[in-house]
Design an enzyme around this catalytic site. Structure first.
Site, PDB file in Angstrom:
ATOM      1  N   CYS A  55       1.962   4.680  12.218  1.00  0.00           N
ATOM      2  CA  CYS A  55       1.884   3.434  12.882  1.00  0.00           C
ATOM      3  C   CYS A  55       1.711   3.645  14.525  1.00  0.00           C
ATOM      4  CB  CYS A  55       3.191   2.734  12.561  1.00  0.00           C
ATOM      5  SG  CYS A  55       3.322   2.699  10.754  1.00  0.00           S
ATOM      6  N   HIS A 103       0.787  -1.083   0.163  1.00  0.00           N
ATOM      7  CA  HIS A 103       0.005   0.097  -0.084  1.00  0.00           C
ATOM      8  C   HIS A 103       0.855   1.592  -0.001  1.00  0.00           C
ATOM      9  CE1 HIS A 103      -0.055   1.292   4.508  1.00  0.00           C
ATOM     10  NE2 HIS A 103       0.188  -0.215   4.572  1.00  0.00           N
TER      11      HIS A 103
END
Ligand code: PLP
Length: 380
Positions: free
Chosen positions: A324, A199
């Protein structure tokens, strides 16, 4: 909207979606099935594997499809470290992604590994001598990311791999951010294992690869029916693997080189403009050994999160660090490893360009940034 958060994710490219479509619909077979529908899926998977092997400078049998970068990192760290009978010691840099850090911590907690963390300099570069000095006769794996997702610093991974090999240690690199911008061929870099994620490259979320040399014993992390030559069980995600191969084909060496040159020039102009016109702005990461796409700053006296919200109100989408670690209010361990104080680390804002980002978009983003920082600073 001006999207400058490509390090978090990118949209699926039209060519990628078109390549995937048949394997989500008519050609939907399970590649393990012994009939025509299954064999068609199996052929598509094999072709995707060949494309990625060529792109990554390795053999098709060295391409392990995973559910993404996180799983590729888990398989590399746990799989190689546990499969290597040399001992129970792992070396990693101080600025690894959580997928590597937490996998190493798992080895420490559950398998009693000892861990050496190699520090970085204020620009985020690993010191090769300190790295070499950390390697021991019982080291089973050394890992250092190719390009950092928060600050863009690019490590001299070929040199680090040479040091590891001189001590007989396998070397893994997380190339999730580097793929599509830098040369990520195993044979060119001399690394033993390399992680990537679809991605970040115009393929969907939920597909990745661990490219790993066949000679390395690899302990599986996901157990089951023995797919991916026993390295990663589970019915293969054929359509997404085909999509990742299509994204790799689009990222040909010529395309990567021209996108990198164009984007580096735009990035440098943007960085110079921000440093010259936003009071107190500090660049984070290495000034030149950095990904073409990453312009990351701290704006002392503000809050990165507040600047991000102000930018979004002005139509500019960025990150206040790494997606993240989203949801965490703690200062980024990567920024602390550079020697920044927790107060300054909280003021980080990261702009990440796509190969399609234009100079006009960056001029508008710089204007929005000046206004946003001024507004946040004025609120105290
Ligand atoms: N490694 C790095 C350097 C990353 O930037 C990311 C994602 O941002 C990952 C690993 C995890 O990849 P995925 O999102 O595919 O799990």
């Amino acid at each position: 909207m001006i999207y400058l958060d490509a390090a978090a994710t990118t949209p699926v490219k039209r060519e990628v979606l078109e390549a995937m479509w048949p394997y989500l619909t008519g050609d939907f077979g399970n590649p393990s099935s012994h009939h025509g529908v299954g064999e068609s899926a199996s052929r598509a998977l094999a072709a995707a594997r060949r494309t990625l092997a060529e792109w990554l400078g390795c053999r098709p049998a060295e391409v392990v499809f995973t559910s993404g970068g996180t799983e590729a990192d888990n398989l590399a760290v746990k799989g190689i470290a546990l499969g290597n009978p040399r001992g129970r010691h792992v070396v990693l840099s101080a600025i690894e992604h959580p997928a590597v850090v937490e996998s190493v911590d798992f080895l420490r907690r559950v398998h009693g590994f000892e861990v050496s963390v190699v520090p970085v300099d204020p620009d985020g570069l690993v010191d090769p001598d300190a790295f070499a000095a950390a390697l021991r006769p019982d080291t089973t794996l050394a890992t250092a990311m190719y390009a950092n997702n928060e600050i863009g610093t690019v490590q001299p991974v070929a040199r680090l791999a040479e040091f590891a090999h001189a001590s007989g240690v396998p070397f893994h690199t997380d190339a999730v951010q580097a793929a599509g911008w830098l040369d990520t061929r195993l044979d060119a870099l001399g690394v033993d294992a390399l992680s990537l994620s679809g991605h970040k490259l115009g393929a969907p979320k939920g597909i990745g690869v661990l490219a790993v040399r066949q000679r390395l014993p690899l302990e599986p992390v996901v157990h089951g029916g023995g797919q991916e030559r026993g390295h990663r069980s589970g019915t293969e995600n054929v359509a997404f693997a085909v999509g990742l191969a299509a994204a790799a084909r689009l990222a040909s060496p010529a395309e990567v080189a021209s996108a990198a040159a164009r984007t580096t020039a735009l990035r440098d102009e943007f960085i110079a403009g921000v440093l010259a016109t936003v009071p107190g702005a500090q660049l984070t990461g290495h000034p030149s050994s950095r990904l073409p796409s990453v312009a990351s700053f701290c704006f002392p006296g503000t809050s990165g999160e507040a600047v991000l919200l102000q930018l979004e109100e002005r139509g500019v989408i960025v990150s206040s660090g790494s997606a993240c670690a989203a949801g965490s209010d703690d200062p980024s361990p990567v920024l602390l490893a550079l020697g920044l104080s927790p107060q300054v680390a909280q003021t980080a804002v990261r702009f990440t360009l796509t190969p399609d980002t234009t100079a006009d978009e960056l001029h508008a983003a710089a204007d929005a940034l000046r206004a946003s920082v001024a507004e946040v600073a004025s609120l105290g």
